[in-house]
Design a protein around this motif. Structure first.
Motif, PDB file in Angstrom:
ATOM      1  N   VAL A 179     -15.268  -7.221  -4.449  1.00 46.97           N
ATOM      2  CA  VAL A 179     -14.506  -7.709  -5.069  1.00 46.97           C
ATOM      3  C   VAL A 179     -12.928  -7.108  -5.179  1.00 46.97           C
ATOM      4  N   ILE A 180     -12.981  -5.800  -5.243  1.00 44.63           N
ATOM      5  CA  ILE A 180     -11.856  -5.022  -5.464  1.00 44.63           C
ATOM      6  C   ILE A 180     -10.982  -5.085  -4.021  1.00 44.63           C
ATOM      7  N   SER A 181     -11.811  -5.012  -3.128  1.00 43.05           N
ATOM      8  CA  SER A 181     -11.003  -5.289  -1.502  1.00 43.05           C
ATOM      9  C   SER A 181     -10.439  -6.459  -1.579  1.00 43.05           C
ATOM     10  N   LEU A 182     -10.994  -7.578  -2.049  1.00 38.15           N
ATOM     11  CA  LEU A 182     -10.419  -8.859  -1.995  1.00 38.15           C
ATOM     12  C   LEU A 182      -9.160  -9.074  -2.833  1.00 38.15           C
ATOM     13  N   ILE A 183      -9.371  -8.285  -3.989  1.00 40.00           N
ATOM     14  CA  ILE A 183      -8.319  -8.649  -5.155  1.00 40.00           C
ATOM     15  C   ILE A 183      -7.142  -7.684  -4.659  1.00 40.00           C
ATOM     16  N   ASN A 184      -7.410  -6.572  -4.029  1.00 41.87           N
ATOM     17  CA  ASN A 184      -6.162  -5.876  -3.537  1.00 41.87           C
ATOM     18  C   ASN A 184      -5.538  -6.567  -2.345  1.00 41.87           C
ATOM     19  N   SER A 185      -6.371  -6.954  -1.598  1.00 41.78           N
ATOM     20  CA  SER A 185      -5.766  -7.721  -0.297  1.00 41.78           C
ATOM     21  C   SER A 185      -4.728  -8.849  -0.852  1.00 41.78           C
ATOM     22  N   ILE A 186      -5.341  -9.620  -1.852  1.00 38.01           N
ATOM     23  CA  ILE A 186      -4.355 -10.586  -2.238  1.00 38.01           C
ATOM     24  C   ILE A 186      -3.193 -10.170  -2.974  1.00 38.01           C
ATOM     25  N   ASN A 187      -3.440  -9.005  -3.822  1.00 30.62           N
ATOM     26  CA  ASN A 187      -2.269  -8.289  -4.124  1.00 30.62           C
ATOM     27  C   ASN A 187      -1.183  -7.955  -3.100  1.00 30.62           C
ATOM     28  N   TYR A 188      -1.642  -7.439  -2.285  1.00 29.52           N
ATOM     29  CA  TYR A 188      -0.926  -6.978  -1.119  1.00 29.52           C
ATOM     30  C   TYR A 188      -0.155  -8.020  -0.390  1.00 29.52           C
ATOM     31  N   SER A 189      -0.824  -9.000   0.031  1.00 30.11           N
ATOM     32  CA  SER A 189      -0.309 -10.319   0.601  1.00 30.11           C
ATOM     33  C   SER A 189       0.681 -10.749  -0.336  1.00 30.11           C
ATOM     34  N   ILE A 190       0.630 -11.016  -1.538  1.00 32.03           N
ATOM     35  CA  ILE A 190       1.431 -11.605  -2.340  1.00 32.03           C
ATOM     36  C   ILE A 190       2.674 -10.784  -2.538  1.00 32.03           C
ATOM     37  N   LEU A 191       2.687  -9.584  -2.977  1.00 33.78           N
ATOM     38  CA  LEU A 191       3.727  -8.552  -3.078  1.00 33.78           C
ATOM     39  C   LEU A 191       4.426  -8.496  -1.879  1.00 33.78           C
ATOM     40  N   SER A 192       3.931  -8.314  -0.575  1.00 30.63           N
ATOM     41  CA  SER A 192       4.739  -8.078   0.708  1.00 30.63           C
ATOM     42  C   SER A 192       5.273  -9.534   1.242  1.00 30.63           C
ATOM     43  N   LEU A 193       4.591 -10.755   1.238  1.00 30.29           N
ATOM     44  CA  LEU A 193       5.074 -11.784   1.409  1.00 30.29           C
ATOM     45  C   LEU A 193       5.943 -12.636   0.727  1.00 30.29           C
ATOM     46  N   PHE A 194       5.658 -12.827  -0.570  1.00 32.97           N
ATOM     47  CA  PHE A 194       6.589 -13.514  -1.617  1.00 32.97           C
ATOM     48  C   PHE A 194       7.651 -12.557  -2.389  1.00 32.97           C
ATOM     49  N   PHE A 195       7.357 -11.287  -2.556  1.00 30.90           N
ATOM     50  CA  PHE A 195       8.204 -10.489  -3.286  1.00 30.90           C
ATOM     51  C   PHE A 195       8.981  -9.570  -2.332  1.00 30.90           C
ATOM     52  N   SER A 196       8.610  -9.454  -0.983  1.00 29.97           N
ATOM     53  CA  SER A 196       9.308  -8.560  -0.153  1.00 29.97           C
ATOM     54  C   SER A 196       9.035  -7.040  -0.447  1.00 29.97           C
ATOM     55  N   TYR A 197       8.026  -6.836  -1.088  1.00 29.48           N
ATOM     56  CA  TYR A 197       7.861  -5.228  -1.587  1.00 29.48           C
ATOM     57  C   TYR A 197       7.327  -4.501  -0.286  1.00 29.48           C
ATOM     58  N   GLU A 198       7.803  -3.192  -0.138  1.00 26.49           N
ATOM     59  CA  GLU A 198       7.572  -2.482   1.092  1.00 26.49           C
ATOM     60  C   GLU A 198       6.449  -1.503   0.518  1.00 26.49           C
ATOM     61  N   LEU A 199       5.198  -1.790   1.073  1.00 23.21           N
ATOM     62  CA  LEU A 199       3.876  -1.191   0.679  1.00 23.21           C
ATOM     63  C   LEU A 199       3.269  -0.526   1.689  1.00 23.21           C
ATOM     64  N   ILE A 200       2.574   0.517   1.358  1.00 23.34           N
ATOM     65  CA  ILE A 200       1.854   1.271   2.524  1.00 23.34           C
ATOM     66  C   ILE A 200       0.311   0.796   2.474  1.00 23.34           C
ATOM     67  N   LEU A 201      -0.282   0.408   3.239  1.00 20.65           N
ATOM     68  CA  LEU A 201      -1.722  -0.150   3.159  1.00 20.65           C
ATOM     69  C   LEU A 201      -2.801   0.909   3.023  1.00 20.65           C
TER      70      LEU A 201
END
Lengths: 403, 168
Positions: free
Chosen positions: B116-138
């Motif tokens: 569950v947390i892997s799935l949610i963190n993936s969704i989080n990462y995708s939304i932040l980097s794709l829609f909000f242009s956040y620079e994040l370290i995987l």
């Protein structure tokens, strides 16, 4: 197979829609609300914007209160750590202090020079005022390196306001509320700062790493061979977001790594910040000043007349003063002349007296030749007087007649 | 516990303890980051929400979880609604898992939590980097997921003691 799929659908439907006895909202409705909030916040929807501003003030204060026990534990931990390295730090600081003292004077001169030159180049006079701000929340998550300070729009903080730790640049304001602001630290991944690498004056852009240091993201030209550990980095002011000439950190080079991976060690330790300085800048363009002058022309002309009057009075006063001075000088001269003349008169009088005395003496000598024998006491003239006595002199002057 | 139950006021606080803890943790962002351990971080609200919604604690209201998510977004400066979405997805996952589980097992819960947390963190990462242009370290997300997974078993043993106290 069909039964298994039915079970799955039932379970999903139940998970989304079924409310247990004490749940007021179903998960589906809340999920839809949160998705719509995300979409609306992405579109900068006004309601969401105001909701966020309203929540910010309350949440930051609450977060500060809630963080107090953890902050206490954190500070205690750091204090214990500091005590353990206290003596070594003291020795190191002493050495550094000596070095800084020697650099201080030349720095001051350079600062003045810089200020003058900047004013000439920028064509505006900038006056800056640093205000002290307390950090109320410093939750630096791995995803975002930011702090919340207790100064906001009420204190003239604006988006982009530069934030300092002592004189070192640590970040800029990215969100302003009435009494609080969020500062994006230089160590954040989303932070990009145009810098100059001294002493070679190489232009570059540094970004945060998400940890406590930064790295060079872009460098103009290939200068990797020129760079060393001694290079210092300060803001170049390109783009106008950051002020120029603010020290940021030192370059940490690794010969094995390509230039893009060169890291920057910030002068300030972002994990130890308690208070910071926010720089409030007010600019006044020369053109603007001229506009203001034309708008206030009437008042200015009146002021000018008054100023002229004052100037005339001052000039007259000055002339009077000058005249007074010259008169005083003349009086002094005359007094000196008088005293000189008095001296001269006195000398002449003395001369005259002397002359008068000489004349009497001459007369006495002349008479002495003629009548001296009559007045001198001799064997034959017992009624005479002894020479050089007053009676003798009187006798001579009386032409030898003895009273 | 009887002493607590006889004192109604203290019992109420005790029964609301998980939700209080949730709000304190989102406001305080308790993650031991100041220890400066490289990459170390974990998500305590994920553990808390997963466990208590899985155990279907009555006082653990979804609305309060949603509000806690909004507060977390403000504290860590994420787009408003992001954490709420993550927390609610955990609630949905636990609700689904509760419905399909006949014989609950701690190990199964633990690995389901990882999923569950892997799935949610993936969704989080995708939304932040794709829609909000956040620079994040995987890597941070992966390490965070790993430590959250590891710490789950420790916190669960403490939460079980709490539940035991509540039921007694």
């Amino acid at each position: 197979m069909a039964t298994s799929r039915d079970d799955f659908i039932i379970a999903i439907r139940s998970a989304f829609l079924k409310k247990s006895t004490q749940q007021k909202f179903s998960l589906l409705s809340l999920l839809l609300v949160s998705i719509s909030i995300i979409i609306l916040s992405n579109l900068n929807f006004k309601v969401i914007k105001y909701l966020k501003i309203g929540l910010n003030e309350v949440v930051y204060r609450s977060s500060f209160l809630v963080s107090m026990p953890e902050n206490f534990a954190k500070n205690t931990f750091f204090e214990i750590k500091e005590y353990s390295t206290f003596y070594n730090d003291y020795k190191k600081n002493r050495k550094e202090l000596e070095q800084f003292k020697s650099n201080y004077v030349s720095n001051e001169i350079m600062q003045f020079e810089n200020k003058e030159l900047k004013e000439l180049i920028d064509d505006f006079v900038s006056s800056s005022n640093k205000i002290l701000a307390k950090i109320i929340v410093d939750h630096k998550s791995p995803y975002l390196k930011s702090i919340i300070i207790n100064k906001g729009s009420k204190d003239n903080i604006k988006i982009g306001t530069n934030i300092y730790d002592q004189s070192y640049l640590i970040g800029r304001v990215i969100e302003v509320n009435y009494k609080t602001s969020r500062v994006l630290l230089l160590s954040d991944l989303n932070s990009n700062v145009p810098v100059t690498i001294a002493p070679q004056n190489i232009q570059a852009i540094i970004t945060g790493t998400g940890k406590n240091d930064g790295k060079i993201k872009y460098i103009k030209g290939d200068f990797s061979s020129d760079l060393s550990e001694e290079n210092i980095i300060y803001s170049s002011g390109t783009g106008g977001v950051f002020k120029s000439g603010i020290p940021i950190g030192k370059l940490k080079t690794n010969k094995d790594e390509p230039i893009r991976n060169m890291s920057v060690q910030f002068y300030s330790d972002f994990s130890q910040l308690k208070y910071v300085f926010a720089e409030i800048i007010s600019k006044k363009d020369i053109e603007d000043l001229e506009q203001v002058i034309t708008q206030t022309d009437t008042i200015d002309s009146k002021l000018k007349i008054l100023e002229d009057e004052i100037k005339i009075i001052e000039d007259t006063n000055l002339k009077f003063l000058e005249e007074n001075e010259s008169l005083k000088f003349e009086i002094n001269n005359l007094n000196t002349q008088i005293s000189n003349l008095k001296d001269q008169v006195f000398l002449q009088k003395e001369e005259i007296d002397k002359f008068n005395f000489d004349e009497k003496e001459f007369e006495f000598l002349r008479l002495n030749l003629v009548y001296g024998h009559k007045c001198r006491k001799t064997f034959l003239n017992s009624s005479g007087f002894k020479i050089d006595t007053l009676e003798y002199r009187e006798c001579v002057l009386n032409k030898g007649i003895i009273d | 516990m009887n002493v607590i139950k006889t004192n109604n006021y203290f019992f109420k606080i005790y029964s609301f303890l998980p939700i209080i803890l949730l709000f304190l943790s989102v406001l305080n962002e308790f993650d031991l980051n100041y220890l400066n351990l490289k990459y170390f971080s974990f998500n305590f609200p994920f553990i808390l929400i997963f466990f208590f919604t899985l155990k279907d604690l009555k006082k653990f209201d979804y609305l309060l979880v949603f509000i806690a998510g909004l507060l977390n977004d403000i504290v860590v400066s994420l787009p408003l609604g992001m954490s709420s979405l993550s927390y609610l997805l955990i609630c949905i996952a636990t609700s689904y898992f509760r419905n399909i589980t006949i014989r609950p097992s701690g190990i199964k819960d633990w690995f389901y939590f990882l999923f569950v947390i892997s799935l949610i963190n993936s969704i989080n990462y995708s939304i932040l980097s794709l829609f909000f242009s956040y620079e994040l370290i995987l890597a941070y997300y992966l390490v965070n997921t790993f430590f959250t997974f590891v710490f789950y078993i420790i916190f669960v043993s403490i939460f079980k003691l709490y539940l035991k106290g509540l039921n007694d």
